[in-house]
Design an enzyme around this catalytic site. Structure first.
Site, PDB file in Angstrom:
ATOM      1  N   LYS A 129     -43.362 -41.159  -0.934  1.00 36.67           N
ATOM      2  CA  LYS A 129     -42.069 -41.525  -0.341  1.00 36.67           C
ATOM      3  C   LYS A 129     -41.411 -42.692  -1.084  1.00 36.67           C
ATOM      4  O   LYS A 129     -40.231 -42.940  -0.907  1.00 36.67           O
ATOM      5  CB  LYS A 129     -42.203 -41.811   1.154  1.00 36.67           C
ATOM      6  CG  LYS A 129     -43.021 -43.015   1.517  1.00 36.67           C
ATOM      7  CD  LYS A 129     -43.008 -43.250   3.026  1.00 36.67           C
ATOM      8  CE  LYS A 129     -43.769 -44.520   3.363  1.00 36.67           C
ATOM      9  NZ  LYS A 129     -43.706 -44.861   4.765  1.00 36.67           N
ATOM     10  N   ASP A 130     -42.170 -43.425  -1.921  1.00 35.98           N
ATOM     11  CA  ASP A 130     -41.581 -44.516  -2.722  1.00 35.98           C
ATOM     12  C   ASP A 130     -41.001 -44.025  -4.047  1.00 35.98           C
ATOM     13  O   ASP A 130     -40.335 -44.780  -4.757  1.00 35.98           O
ATOM     14  CB  ASP A 130     -42.641 -45.579  -3.062  1.00 35.98           C
ATOM     15  CG  ASP A 130     -43.149 -46.327  -1.839  1.00 35.98           C
ATOM     16  OD1 ASP A 130     -42.405 -46.378  -0.835  1.00 35.98           O
ATOM     17  OD2 ASP A 130     -44.267 -46.849  -1.887  1.00 35.98           O
ATOM     18  N   ARG A 190     -47.269 -56.777   9.683  1.00 36.22           N
ATOM     19  CA  ARG A 190     -46.501 -56.055  10.700  1.00 36.22           C
ATOM     20  C   ARG A 190     -47.247 -56.011  12.029  1.00 36.22           C
ATOM     21  O   ARG A 190     -46.660 -56.270  13.088  1.00 36.22           O
ATOM     22  CB  ARG A 190     -46.184 -54.642  10.201  1.00 36.22           C
ATOM     23  CG  ARG A 190     -45.212 -54.678   9.022  1.00 36.22           C
ATOM     24  CD  ARG A 190     -44.828 -53.297   8.531  1.00 36.22           C
ATOM     25  NE  ARG A 190     -44.049 -53.409   7.295  1.00 36.22           N
ATOM     26  CZ  ARG A 190     -43.079 -52.590   6.951  1.00 36.22           C
ATOM     27  NH1 ARG A 190     -42.763 -51.582   7.726  1.00 36.22           N
ATOM     28  NH2 ARG A 190     -42.425 -52.757   5.826  1.00 36.22           N
ATOM     29  N   ARG A 223     -34.232 -45.114   8.828  1.00 37.31           N
ATOM     30  CA  ARG A 223     -34.554 -43.773   9.358  1.00 37.31           C
ATOM     31  C   ARG A 223     -35.237 -43.869  10.721  1.00 37.31           C
ATOM     32  O   ARG A 223     -34.910 -43.132  11.657  1.00 37.31           O
ATOM     33  CB  ARG A 223     -35.494 -43.070   8.359  1.00 37.31           C
ATOM     34  CG  ARG A 223     -36.204 -41.842   8.907  1.00 37.31           C
ATOM     35  CD  ARG A 223     -37.280 -41.353   7.938  1.00 37.31           C
ATOM     36  NE  ARG A 223     -38.380 -42.276   7.789  1.00 37.31           N
ATOM     37  CZ  ARG A 223     -39.406 -42.388   8.655  1.00 37.31           C
ATOM     38  NH1 ARG A 223     -39.433 -41.660   9.744  1.00 37.31           N
ATOM     39  NH2 ARG A 223     -40.369 -43.257   8.435  1.00 37.31           N
ATOM     40  N   ARG A 224     -36.223 -44.769  10.834  1.00 37.90           N
ATOM     41  CA  ARG A 224     -36.925 -44.916  12.119  1.00 37.90           C
ATOM     42  C   ARG A 224     -35.999 -45.506  13.178  1.00 37.90           C
ATOM     43  O   ARG A 224     -35.995 -45.075  14.328  1.00 37.90           O
ATOM     44  CB  ARG A 224     -38.158 -45.813  11.954  1.00 37.90           C
ATOM     45  CG  ARG A 224     -39.279 -45.162  11.156  1.00 37.90           C
ATOM     46  CD  ARG A 224     -40.464 -46.110  10.992  1.00 37.90           C
ATOM     47  NE  ARG A 224     -41.557 -45.465  10.266  1.00 37.90           N
ATOM     48  CZ  ARG A 224     -42.273 -46.069   9.325  1.00 37.90           C
ATOM     49  NH1 ARG A 224     -42.020 -47.315   8.982  1.00 37.90           N
ATOM     50  NH2 ARG A 224     -43.254 -45.424   8.726  1.00 37.90           N
ATOM     51  N   ARG A 229     -40.365 -56.617   7.310  1.00 40.52           N
ATOM     52  CA  ARG A 229     -41.009 -56.230   6.058  1.00 40.52           C
ATOM     53  C   ARG A 229     -42.439 -56.714   6.092  1.00 40.52           C
ATOM     54  O   ARG A 229     -42.859 -57.389   7.018  1.00 40.52           O
ATOM     55  CB  ARG A 229     -40.278 -56.870   4.873  1.00 40.52           C
ATOM     56  CG  ARG A 229     -39.047 -56.086   4.446  1.00 40.52           C
ATOM     57  CD  ARG A 229     -38.779 -56.251   2.973  1.00 40.52           C
ATOM     58  NE  ARG A 229     -39.894 -55.799   2.151  1.00 40.52           N
ATOM     59  CZ  ARG A 229     -40.030 -56.077   0.866  1.00 40.52           C
ATOM     60  NH1 ARG A 229     -39.160 -56.830   0.258  1.00 40.52           N
ATOM     61  NH2 ARG A 229     -41.058 -55.618   0.179  1.00 40.52           N
ATOM     62  N   CYS A 282     -34.645 -43.990  -0.676  1.00 40.49           N
ATOM     63  CA  CYS A 282     -35.622 -44.075   0.414  1.00 40.49           C
ATOM     64  C   CYS A 282     -35.203 -45.094   1.466  1.00 40.49           C
ATOM     65  O   CYS A 282     -35.813 -45.195   2.511  1.00 40.49           O
ATOM     66  CB  CYS A 282     -37.023 -44.384  -0.105  1.00 40.49           C
ATOM     67  SG  CYS A 282     -37.270 -46.085  -0.570  1.00 40.49           S
TER      68      CYS A 282
END
Length: 319
Positions: free
Chosen positions: A81-82, A157, A129-130, A151, A244
């Site tokens: 995804k990166d 996190r 997106r989330r 981040r 992304c």
């Protein structure tokens, strides 16, 4: 005489080291050669800016690719995804191993699920997106939440939740699996609630396009079903002209009848980060037999999404 070790370029984060270590073991088995990890610091690792601000796609990848092109490493492992959707001149993705769980997950205080969070719960995530999908879900299910941009690595996190600064954070299941922390998940989000990022849970093993013997060896780790699924997802992303950091989710699932895979369903979503508007569509058809057919599937669904107004929801276009 033992053969010279293959050099695997990896980011320094705990997650990158974990997934690169797993790939190193697999490559060692198929090639019979030792593999050594070469740690490389990328711009995305040292910058404190929000991902959307520093260009999103590619910030974790460029330094690894430079090392490959200079011959300092033999191959590199990326979270798919990166990886930018455009093919890189001189490099080839030699293998996409079998995908991990593509879902997003919640790590919340007091072992709560998304639907049990207190009114006004603060939920941390770095992904527009989330945010778009969580806020849309909250609107339609009468939940009051606040999405907070964050981040940092997995420790940082989850630390926001442990310290009480946030009520919950949303992360990728695959990453937590790879660093051995999946038992801290309090809720697995159905892909009907939050579609993952295109390619989420999959890895890309990249090497120089002129290294035929290494390409052939690495190809043994390729999972054709994963590759065709992520190709369709990334084609959708590319056709929406999104990086992304754009609020795009996509997932291609293989629909099986018993043991026989019959069809592939591709779902895509794009929305405003406040969740007020979502364009969500899907298409189902035969499993693409070729790379070109997988690309076409993604493009077709993107065209339908654009016709439904997706273009106006992309926010800042990725450059």
């Amino acid at each position: 005489m033992t053969e010279k070790a293959l050099r695997l370029g990896t980011r320094r984060s705990k997650l990158a080291m974990a997934q690169s270590g797993q790939v190193a073991d697999a490559v060692s088995q198929v090639t019979g050669r030792p593999v050594e990890l070469v740690e490389i610091t990328t711009y995305g690792d040292v910058s404190r800016e929000a991902l959307a601000q520093i260009g999103g796609t590619g910030v974790f990848v460029a330094a690894l690719r430079d090392a490959l092109l200079r011959g300092e490493v033999d191959f590199a492992v990326h979270s798919l995804k990166d990886l930018p959707t455009a093919q890189h001149e001189g490099l080839v993705v030699a293998a996409v191993p079998e995908r991990e769980d593509p879902r997003d997950v919640v790590v919340a205080r007091d072992a709560r699920k998304l639907t049990d969070l207190p009114r006004g719960a603060r939920i941390g995530t770095g992904a527009p997106r989330r945010m778009a999908q969580l806020n849309a879900y909250a609107r339609t299910h009468g939940l009051e939440i606040e999405t907070v941009p964050i981040r940092g690595n997995v420790d940082t996190r989850i630390g926001y939740v442990r310290s009480g600064e946030l009520d919950a954070v949303v992360l990728a299941a695959a990453g937590l699996n790879r660093v051995g922390r999946i038992d801290e998940v309090t809720d697995f989000l159905s892909v009907d609630t939050v579609l993952p990022a295109p390619g989420q849970g999959a890895l890309a093993i990249e090497c120089a396009a002129d290294n035929a013997s290494l390409i052939a060896a690495l190809a043994e780790l390729d999972d054709p079903y994963t590759r065709v699924a992520v190709t369709a997802e990334r084609s959708l992303l590319a056709a929406l002209e999104a990086g992304c950091s754009a609020p795009v989710g996509a997932l291609a699932d293989l629909l099986a009848d018993g043991q026989i895979v019959k069809e592939m369903r591709l779902r895509g979503v794009v929305g405003t980060t406040d969740g007020s508007t979502l364009v969500q569509l899907s298409t189902t058809g035969p499993v693409p037999e070729t790379h070109e057919a997988a690309l076409a599937l993604g493009r077709e669904l993107a065209t339908e999404m654009l016709a439904q107004g997706a273009a106006g929801l992309m926010g800042e276009r990725a450059q």
